[in-house]
Scaffold this active site. Sequence first.
Site, PDB file in Angstrom:
ATOM      1  N   THR A 141       0.828  -1.214   0.000  1.00  0.00           N
ATOM      2  CA  THR A 141       0.000   0.000   0.000  1.00  0.00           C
ATOM      3  C   THR A 141       0.860   1.259   0.000  1.00  0.00           C
ATOM      4  OG1 THR A 141      -1.708  -1.218   1.179  1.00  0.00           O
ATOM      5  CG2 THR A 141      -1.924   1.175   1.154  1.00  0.00           C
ATOM      6  N   CYS A 180     -11.235   4.622  18.866  1.00  0.00           N
ATOM      7  CA  CYS A 180     -11.529   5.641  19.885  1.00  0.00           C
ATOM      8  C   CYS A 180     -12.428   5.123  20.997  1.00  0.00           C
ATOM      9  CB  CYS A 180     -12.168   6.861  19.213  1.00  0.00           C
ATOM     10  SG  CYS A 180     -13.906   6.625  18.738  1.00  0.00           S
ATOM     11  N   CYS A 202       0.271  -3.972  10.000  1.00  0.00           N
ATOM     12  CA  CYS A 202      -0.549  -4.064   8.790  1.00  0.00           C
ATOM     13  C   CYS A 202      -0.693  -5.469   8.230  1.00  0.00           C
ATOM     14  CB  CYS A 202      -0.048  -3.111   7.703  1.00  0.00           C
ATOM     15  SG  CYS A 202      -1.187  -3.053   6.311  1.00  0.00           S
TER      16      CYS A 202
END
Length: 382
Positions: free
Chosen positions: A49, A99, A176
Amino acid sequence: MSTVGQVINCKAAIAWSAKAPLSIETIQVAPPKANEVRIKILYTAVCHTDAYTLDGHDPEGLFPVVLGHEGAGIVESIGEGVTGFAIGDHVVPLYVPQCKSCEYCLNPKTNLCQKIRITQGNGFLPDGTSRFSKDGKQLFHFMGCSTFSEYTVVADISLCKVNPVASLEKVSLLGCGISTGYGAVLNTCKVEAGSTVAVWGLGAVGLAVIMGAKAAGAKQIVGIDLLETKFESAKFFGATECVNPKSVKLAEGQSFQSWLVENFNGGFDYTFECIGNVHTMRQALEAAHKGWGVSCIIGVAGAGQEIATRPFQLVTGRTWKGTAFGGWKSVDSVPKLVEDYLNKKLLIDEFITHRYHIDDINTAFDVLHKGESLRSVLSFEK
Ligand SMILES: NC(=O)C1=CN([C@@H]2O[C@H](COP(=O)(O)OP(=O)(O)OC[C@H]3O[C@@H](n4cnc5c(N)ncnc54)[C@H](OP(=O)(O)O)[C@@H]3O)[C@@H](O)[C@H]2O)C=CC1
Ligand SMILES: N[C@@H](CCC(=O)N[C@@H](CSC=O)C(=O)NCC(=O)O)C(=O)O
Ligand SMILES: [Zn+2]
Ligand SMILES: [Zn+2]
């Protein structure tokens, strides 16, 4: 000499523009603001990526930028209001944050926290500004991580603390590729024991899918790649067999996926596309078994790229889905994956095929494009 509260001058690989080699330069990294953490990156890997964005395929790609999103390091300083981290903690930056209060974090069906997604996509930290500059010129952040810098600053929700016993070189890969492939099997598809699985693309992500499928107890795991040099590693991670689409004998006008359906009991219970090619995405979908087959897209394809299939493929019981970071609720999960690694439930070392100093980062991209590497890990220490 403490750097807390100071601007740090450090080495970084800057992407000044798309398609240009990265430039190793000294940049300025500002102290963390409220709810931010500054990290000394010890190791960072190169993921496809990063190349996708560097090569100009990413519609969110902004330049100049500090790329990198698969890394690990140590907390250098914390901003006001940060409670979960202390100087010296071993940490992994997370491009999918958590979060724990947004609508998405509160929904068990997704890991896609949206708290800071807009600013992150604009190359900034949550307050809409950058902590990176080069002699007064602003540099963008990347995926909220920017691990191609000796020091980086991330939002505290984009970071997790990991067991300091684990090698930071190894756990960088949990930032990742390995987490994504492994999680695509266990979380996104929930592959059952005894399932049949096919995996397109035998890079690090595809091999992590194979590792996950083996862990899930799949009875057949078929690795698919154009490069037969990848087959040995695929079998090491658990592939029961490998197929090179260029080597099979197709009947006149027959597609590769119909050959798979004919030769693998009507198709696979689960298929995974780990390339980023809309044509192999179609192959994977149409090789999923009629009635119940599930196909999971992991590969990333740029703006303008669209997938296609006959609606009949879905009408007759196939499911097409995708995954980001393997569906892991990141802050909660990555520390547990580190423990799985320490307890030898998860392999990491075997994914590292190349090691370079950050000065040689462009060589790491070269070997990725040549198909010679699984993961190259870069260090900043000479
Ligand atoms: N959704 C998510 O959260 C994530 C997505 N990704 C994406 O997943 C994909 C894989 O990443 P990564 O493993 O790092 O990439 P790699 O380049 O290491 O692996 C891709 C593999 O696919 C092979 N390949 C290329 N074209 C074909 C084809 N037509 N048929 C069969 N095999 C082919 C490549 O061979 P060769 O080397 O010869 O090209 C290579 O072996 C990328 O698109 C990446 O952007 C990565 C991480 C997370
Ligand atoms: N900016 C890119 C986004 C491409 C993409 O799908 N990224 C994956 C992670 S790929 C890691 O190696 C992802 O998690 N996406 C979720 C998200 O919120 O972006 C583009 O626009 O193509
Ligand atoms: Zn990645
Ligand atoms: Zn959230």
